[in-house]
Structures are given as C-alpha cells and as structure tokens.
Scaffold this active site. Structure first.
Site, PDB file in Angstrom:
ATOM      1  N   ASN A 397       0.819  -1.215   0.000  1.00 22.84           N
ATOM      2  CA  ASN A 397       0.000   0.000   0.000  1.00 22.84           C
ATOM      3  C   ASN A 397       0.854   1.267   0.000  1.00 22.84           C
ATOM      4  O   ASN A 397       0.972   1.954  -1.006  1.00 22.84           O
ATOM      5  CB  ASN A 397      -0.946  -0.013   1.199  1.00 22.84           C
ATOM      6  N   ASP A 398       1.462   1.570   1.132  1.00 24.66           N
ATOM      7  CA  ASP A 398       2.190   2.837   1.267  1.00 24.66           C
ATOM      8  C   ASP A 398       3.331   2.976   0.260  1.00 24.66           C
ATOM      9  O   ASP A 398       3.618   4.071  -0.214  1.00 24.66           O
ATOM     10  CB  ASP A 398       2.758   2.974   2.684  1.00 24.66           C
ATOM     11  N   VAL A 399       3.980   1.850  -0.089  1.00 28.37           N
ATOM     12  CA  VAL A 399       5.160   1.919  -0.956  1.00 28.37           C
ATOM     13  C   VAL A 399       4.795   2.095  -2.425  1.00 28.37           C
ATOM     14  O   VAL A 399       5.675   2.211  -3.277  1.00 28.37           O
ATOM     15  CB  VAL A 399       6.043   0.664  -0.787  1.00 28.37           C
ATOM     16  N   ALA A 439       0.585   3.231   7.422  1.00 21.07           N
ATOM     17  CA  ALA A 439       0.857   4.620   7.796  1.00 21.07           C
ATOM     18  C   ALA A 439      -0.426   5.423   7.963  1.00 21.07           C
ATOM     19  O   ALA A 439      -0.384   6.594   8.331  1.00 21.07           O
ATOM     20  CB  ALA A 439       1.755   5.281   6.748  1.00 21.07           C
TER      21      ALA A 439
END
Length: 470
Positions: A397-399, A439
C-alpha cells in the site's frame, strides 16, 4: 564470573576464529543465495565463542548455566518453528528487547558485586574506566529494551501504528539525553547508587519517548536501528566482562545495523540524524485517515486479471505485507510460472521497506523458490514500469502511493515509492476499500483510471487467477 589469570594461547585464537565467522556470516547474509551459509557460519562462530567462554571462566555453578542455556535454546527453537512469517518483524523486535535487558542486568550485577567481575580498584571502589563502560552499557541497553517493547507493540497491533506526538518532544528528548550523559560523566567521580539508578530510569524513559512518535511507514528503519543499539549495548558489556568475543560481536552488529539504517534512510529520503533523535517523519501534517468510499474506482475480477496478464508482454509483481498476511507467495510463484509459459516476462519489484522489516519480502519470495534473478530493488526496476503492460500489486500500500511524490501534507511525503501508476494497467489486490495502509494514508492509486481493484483475500484471488489461466 571472572576470567582465569593465565589464559592459554588458544583462547584468543578461538575468539579470533569466532569473529572471522561472524564477519563471514554478515557477508553471507548480504545475498539471498548465500544467506543460509551465512546463518550456519554465524551459528558455528557463536558456538565457539560460548564454549570458549564457559571453559575459560570460573563459574559458580556450571550445571545451572548449562540448564539455563538448554531452556533458552528450547524456547528459541520452538518459537522459530511456530512463528508465522507475518510475525517475524515483531519477533525480531522482541529479541532486541531481550538483548537490551541482558545488558541492563549485567551492568546492574557488575555494579552490585564488582568484585565478582574483577573491576574493583586498590581503593576498594569500581575502576573509573569500568564505570564508563557500565554506564554506557546500562544506558544503551535500557534504551534498546524500552524502545524495542514499543516497536513490538506497534508491529503486533497492540498499539496504534500512527505517530503519537508529545508537545515539545524534541526538547524533552534532548534534555533527558543530556542528563544521561552528564550523570554518566559524574558517575566516574561518584559511584553513588542514586546516580547509577537515575541513569537507568532515564534511559528506560527515553527509549520509550524516542519510538512512540514514529509512524508505521518508518518502522522497518526503527527495527534496523534498534538492532544497532543492541549491538553497541553488547559491546559495552563485553568491556565490563573482559570478553573480546562480546566486544567483536557487538561491534559488528552495531556497525552493520547503523550502516543498514543509513542506507534505508537514504532510500526513504529521511535524515539519519533524525532517526536517532526519534520522531522522524512525524512533523508532517497527517493526510486523510481513511479511504473516501464515495470516490469512483474500477473493480475487476480474477477472470479480468487473468486475461489482461496473459495478453501482456511484461508483468511486474509488487508484493507487500498483505501478501505475507495471506501467505500468498506460493500461489504467486505459480501464477508467475504460468505467465512465463505463455511467453510473458515476469519480474518482482521490492521496495526497501516493504513489509515490516528489511528483507521481509525477499525472504517470503525465497521461501516460494522464486528465482533470485527475477527479484529487483526499487532503483533497478522503477524505470521499467512505464514500459510494462501490467503492474500486479499484492498487498503493498504505502510503498506504491503516488501522493508520496506530490502531497506535502502526507506523512509519507518524500519517501521514494515504486512508480506502479506508470504501467499501462495496475491490478491491485486489497481485501476491501475500507482500510488505509499501515501509515494510515489513503492511496491515490486506487482511484486512477488505469487501476483495477481486485477486492478479496490475496491468496484466494491469486488462486482464482491461476484457475482462470488454465
């Protein structure tokens, strides 16, 4: 425990061999292909160091020591066999806390009974150099313990992964750190109990304060940094015990952990100094906390995904923590094998902080027997997304969030991400649209015109895609 006065010549040689094996172990761990050999070398080196130490020291009760080692080995063996790969990061954090607490207990034992450690001077007081070693070992060990406990709680879900910001935290942290260093310096001239135990209490406190402001996206760097702290704590206690093997091992772990943390900080566009200070990346204003469910997005099926990938020339697979949770790596490898039989080029893209600790995704792919030459790091693969037909994102997700490059209000702003949005089509597996990444940031990629959301358990979705490819 104190070292025998007349040390045979073979003892330094044994410690030297153990140190060389530790260095070769680190060398082996630098590549998935040689990691097993590296682990074996590390185990042999540690066995040599432990046996040598037991043989060359007067021990009050050797049977008790052997029983303790056996109990610890049994616990470690059973834990390693039973632990799921998804829980490996918190296990590592827990191990770091044990190393920190061991340093604290050794320092406390040396302070309470310095004669047993051979650190008493002619005047009956603790040697000044030993006070410095003891104070630093106690401080670093306590910081490692309390910081690792917080990291464990965050990684295990017992504590929110979001940054917990205290007002004036930087001033508080700097003040406590200055007090610890000042008291250690004063401890050299005055070995009063209140000085030693105040250093201990403040060190436990600052370890807690350093980690709670750090958010989930930065947790892999925290784990790496705590690994470094645990090494320096062991090295400091090695000086107190007069054990060169502990000094060598601790210095190797401390320096390698610091270097890894520095490399990861550069990969994430973070300041190395701010890692040590705590709360890095935490000054950014938080972005949206959860997905906007009323925003339009494209939803696809396993049949759609199978058709698109079979027609592609190149597919780049981006694994993340969601793959680890679903244990989908074996099904993913099977899907990759089927695509290659259809003449499709398949590559795997790994972000430096994908998962919850460094190398998390590499270990899972290696477990599924994915060829090492198909796995690429961010800097080696990012330019290829624009030339790829499909980017297949499974639980990352965040990456993959493009807002990290554009939204200055995002807590992950400035972190290099995989350019999956540049692929012709993005297939994104996610359990549902109702949750943000670790995050706590909404991923703009979900709502792009070229993104097709595959909402299901990662393993079940990949297995369905494999069926539709047959």
């Amino acid at each position: 425990m104190h070292e025998v006065a007349d040390t045979p010549a073979w003892v330094p040689l044994a410690y030297l061999i153990a140190g060389a094996l530790f260095i070769l172990a680190l060398r082996g761990l630098s590549s998935p292909e040689s990691s097993r050999r590296g682990n074996r070398m590390g185990m042999i080196g540690m066995a040599i160091a432990v046996v040598t130490t037991l043989v060359m020291h007067d021990i009050a009760s050797l049977p008790e020591i052997v029983i303790a080692i056996a109990i610890g080995a049994a616990i470690g063996f059973l834990t390693a066999r039973r632990i799921a790969m998804t829980a490996m990061p918190q296990l590592v954090a827990a191990f770091h806390s044990l190393v920190g607490m061991a340093a604290v207990l050794v320092a406390a034992a040396a302070y309470l009974n310095p004669g047993a450690f051979g650190i008493l001077g002619a005047d009956g007081e603790i040697l000044q150099v030993s006070r410095v070693e003891m104070g630093l070992g106690m401080a670093i060990g306590a910081i490692t313990f309390s910081g690792s406990v917080i990291a464990f709680l965050k990684l295990n879900g017992n504590m929110s992964g979001k940054p917990i910001m205290l007002p004036g935290r930087h001033v508080i942290n700097l003040g406590i750190l200055a007090a610890i260093l000042g008291l250690i310096a004063y401890f050299v001239t005055d070995q009063s109990g209140w000085v030693f135990w105040t250093v201990t209490a403040l060190s436990f406190l600052i370890g807690f304060l350093l980690i709670i402001p750090i958010g989930g996206a930065d947790m892999p760097v925290v784990v790496s940094m705590l690994n470094s702290y645990s090494g320096w704590a062991a090295a400091a206690m090695g000086f107190t015990l007069g054990n060169s093997a502990m000094i060598i091992t601790g210095a190797l772990v401390g320096s390698s952990g610091a270097i890894l943390s520095y490399i990861m900080c550069r990969a994430m566009n973070r300041s190395f100094i701010s890692v040590i200070a705590g709360g890095f990346g935490g000054d950014a204003i938080a972005g949206p906390g959860g997905p906007a469910l009323d925003r339009p997005y494209k939803r696809g099926s396993a049949e759609d995904a199978a058709f698109l990938m079979k027609q592609a020339e190149q597919v780049i697979i981006v694994p993340g923590y969601g793959m680890a949770v679903a244990q989908a790596q074996h099904a993913l490898r099977e899907m990759g094998d089927l695509l290659e039989r259809e003449g499709v080029s398949v590559k795997y893209a790994i972000h430096p902080v994908a998962g919850r600790m460094p190398g998390h995704m590499n270990v899972l792919l290696a477990e599924a027997n994915v060829d090492y030459d198909k796995v690429f790091e961010l800097e080696d693969i990012n330019s290829e997304f624009a030339r790829s037909d499909v980017a297949f994102v499974i639980g990352a997700n965040d990456v993959t969030n493009p807002s990290a490059k554009t939204d200055k209000s995002s807590p992950i702003y400035g972190m290099p991400v995989l350019d999956v949005e540049k692929a012709k089509t993005v297939l994104f597996i996610k359990r549902s649209m109702g949750g943000a990444g670790y995050a706590g940031v909404e991923n703009e990629l979900f709502f792009r015109d070229n993104t097709m959301m595959l909402l299901a358990d990662a393993k079940k979705m990949v297995e369905e895609i494999v069926k539709n490819m047959g």
